[in-house]
Scaffold this motif. Sequence first.
Motif, PDB file in Angstrom:
ATOM      1  N   UNK A   1      15.214  37.724  57.217  1.00 23.67           N
ATOM      2  CA  UNK A   1      15.210  36.298  57.990  1.00 23.67           C
ATOM      3  C   UNK A   1      14.317  36.438  59.275  1.00 23.67           C
ATOM      4  N   UNK A   2      14.377  37.600  59.881  1.00 24.27           N
ATOM      5  CA  UNK A   2      13.169  37.710  61.156  1.00 24.27           C
ATOM      6  C   UNK A   2      11.850  37.858  60.614  1.00 24.27           C
ATOM      7  N   UNK A   3      11.782  38.641  59.353  1.00 19.44           N
ATOM      8  CA  UNK A   3      10.461  38.671  58.720  1.00 19.44           C
ATOM      9  C   UNK A   3       9.868  37.464  58.111  1.00 19.44           C
ATOM     10  N   UNK A   4      10.873  36.647  57.731  1.00 17.54           N
ATOM     11  CA  UNK A   4      10.178  35.136  57.394  1.00 17.54           C
ATOM     12  C   UNK A   4       9.677  34.374  58.573  1.00 17.54           C
ATOM     13  N   UNK A   5      10.323  34.376  59.504  1.00 17.55           N
ATOM     14  CA  UNK A   5       9.978  33.607  60.818  1.00 17.55           C
ATOM     15  C   UNK A   5       8.843  34.541  61.486  1.00 17.55           C
ATOM     16  N   UNK A   6       8.546  35.845  61.433  1.00 18.23           N
ATOM     17  CA  UNK A   6       7.664  36.562  62.132  1.00 18.23           C
ATOM     18  C   UNK A   6       6.378  36.474  61.664  1.00 18.23           C
ATOM     19  N   UNK A   7       6.409  36.519  60.281  1.00 16.20           N
ATOM     20  CA  UNK A   7       5.161  36.761  59.549  1.00 16.20           C
ATOM     21  C   UNK A   7       4.038  35.546  59.846  1.00 16.20           C
ATOM     22  N   UNK A   8       4.634  34.374  59.990  1.00 15.79           N
ATOM     23  CA  UNK A   8       4.007  33.202  60.269  1.00 15.79           C
ATOM     24  C   UNK A   8       3.541  33.204  61.625  1.00 15.79           C
ATOM     25  N   UNK A   9       4.432  33.601  62.498  1.00 18.28           N
ATOM     26  CA  UNK A   9       4.256  33.404  64.045  1.00 18.28           C
ATOM     27  C   UNK A   9       3.036  34.548  64.199  1.00 18.28           C
ATOM     28  N   UNK A  10       2.990  35.788  63.674  1.00 19.51           N
ATOM     29  CA  UNK A  10       2.226  36.701  63.835  1.00 19.51           C
ATOM     30  C   UNK A  10       0.760  36.394  63.331  1.00 19.51           C
ATOM     31  N   UNK A  11       0.625  35.723  62.285  1.00 18.38           N
ATOM     32  CA  UNK A  11      -0.566  35.337  61.848  1.00 18.38           C
ATOM     33  C   UNK A  11      -1.227  34.135  63.030  1.00 18.38           C
ATOM     34  N   UNK A  12      -0.317  33.303  63.156  1.00 19.25           N
ATOM     35  CA  UNK A  12      -0.809  32.108  64.010  1.00 19.25           C
ATOM     36  C   UNK A  12      -1.063  32.829  65.321  1.00 19.25           C
ATOM     37  N   UNK A  13      -0.367  33.851  66.078  1.00 15.14           N
ATOM     38  CA  UNK A  13      -0.825  34.555  67.362  1.00 15.14           C
ATOM     39  C   UNK A  13      -2.070  35.148  67.019  1.00 15.14           C
ATOM     40  N   UNK A  14      -2.451  35.805  66.075  1.00 15.64           N
ATOM     41  CA  UNK A  14      -3.597  36.606  66.035  1.00 15.64           C
ATOM     42  C   UNK A  14      -4.903  35.721  65.804  1.00 15.64           C
ATOM     43  N   UNK A  15      -4.664  34.700  65.108  1.00 14.93           N
ATOM     44  CA  UNK A  15      -5.687  33.531  64.678  1.00 14.93           C
ATOM     45  C   UNK A  15      -5.734  32.758  66.294  1.00 14.93           C
ATOM     46  N   UNK A  16      -4.806  32.539  67.013  1.00 14.92           N
ATOM     47  CA  UNK A  16      -5.047  31.775  68.053  1.00 14.92           C
ATOM     48  C   UNK A  16      -5.837  32.611  69.302  1.00 14.92           C
ATOM     49  N   UNK A  17      -5.601  33.863  69.317  1.00 16.10           N
ATOM     50  CA  UNK A  17      -6.143  34.848  70.132  1.00 16.10           C
ATOM     51  C   UNK A  17      -7.642  34.744  69.670  1.00 16.10           C
ATOM     52  N   UNK A  18      -8.075  34.745  68.335  1.00 16.41           N
ATOM     53  CA  UNK A  18      -9.336  34.779  67.780  1.00 16.41           C
ATOM     54  C   UNK A  18     -10.123  33.561  68.396  1.00 16.41           C
ATOM     55  N   UNK A  19      -9.241  32.278  67.990  1.00 21.27           N
ATOM     56  CA  UNK A  19      -9.995  31.086  68.421  1.00 21.27           C
ATOM     57  C   UNK A  19     -10.386  30.885  69.778  1.00 21.27           C
ATOM     58  N   UNK A  20      -9.353  31.457  70.815  1.00 22.88           N
ATOM     59  CA  UNK A  20      -9.672  31.750  72.308  1.00 22.88           C
ATOM     60  C   UNK A  20     -11.046  32.312  72.759  1.00 22.88           C
ATOM     61  N   UNK A  21     -11.060  33.590  71.966  1.00 20.72           N
ATOM     62  CA  UNK A  21     -12.308  34.320  71.998  1.00 20.72           C
ATOM     63  C   UNK A  21     -13.534  33.556  71.505  1.00 20.72           C
ATOM     64  N   UNK A  22     -13.342  33.070  70.394  1.00 18.15           N
ATOM     65  CA  UNK A  22     -14.394  32.339  70.168  1.00 18.15           C
ATOM     66  C   UNK A  22     -14.759  31.092  71.155  1.00 18.15           C
ATOM     67  N   UNK A  23     -13.855  30.424  71.781  1.00 18.12           N
ATOM     68  CA  UNK A  23     -14.122  29.324  72.436  1.00 18.12           C
ATOM     69  C   UNK A  23     -14.708  29.808  73.769  1.00 18.12           C
ATOM     70  N   UNK A  24     -14.306  31.182  74.327  1.00 15.53           N
ATOM     71  CA  UNK A  24     -14.798  31.693  75.400  1.00 15.53           C
ATOM     72  C   UNK A  24     -16.488  32.096  75.242  1.00 15.53           C
TER      73      UNK A  24
END
Length: 301
Positions: free
Chosen positions: A241-264
């Motif tokens: 249950x935690x993994x099912x929630x966490x997997x999508x959140x981790x991907x979104x978190x990592x890609x969000x940080x990458x998006x911020x780095x690109x915008x910067x």
Amino acid sequence: MNARTAEPSIGGTIDHILSVLPSLIPSAQRVARICAERPEEVAEMSGADLAAAADTSAATVSRTCQALGFQGFQHLRMLLVRDLGAAARATRSREAGTAGWLHSIAEGAGDILRTSLASVDVAAFEAAADAIVAAPRVLLVGTGASGPAAQAIALKLTINGRPCEAPVDGVSQQLTARVLRPGDVCIVVSSSGGNAVTLAAAAAAVEAGATVIGVTSFSRSALAEHSDILLVGGARFQSWDQGAVGAGLVQYLLLSVLQLAVADRMDGDDAERARWAIRDELGAIVAEPSDPDDDSATTVS
């Protein structure tokens, strides 16, 4: 043995172990799994104790630690002790009923996110952001459970003035990847790194000469073999249950940080004008009144 000694950031040792574990031989997997699942016990063990617990030899324990990127068992043990000390806190028992699930799942996902990016290689991350900024064309690929994160970040990149493509279905992704050119970037998102549909698009991008940025939870997955740049994060799922929630959140978190780095990296008058133009357009779409009797009215959600 890995050429570069692993030194995960505080709290990231178990995530690092789990990101490499699937690529190990069975006896080494047993050693690594005990380290990841029973770190408190391993912190009190000797190399011989761990070998006995894993039903293998002390030499296998040593080779496993080196295969994971550590100098040896004592180096791995030291990092586990460090992380256990940093994570020490009072444990709150889960409440019963719906409130209990709310707290339990939120806390479990929070624990996953807290160390989920510890295994991301900073140099690879910087190279990925630079490649995306410089690319004439950017394609986002992700299917199954990884699809939502890929779609969400594609939209955020576009809003920030970095246009990209993100077809929803696997066939369109593969066909689009096939017509990329050298210098273009294909961001491939797969938590397992083994999704056959996603890997087909990654292979097509490689054949086209594009730069492939892999986003996954496992450093030695099939996706790693197709990637010029690999971003690894979030392999620690304590339960389904935690993994099912966490997997999508981790991907979104990592890609969000990458998006911020690109915008910067895109700071400048042209980029800023593009961002404001897109935001103004988005605001106009959201604010546009719709006639409930007009069949052509578009609903934005």
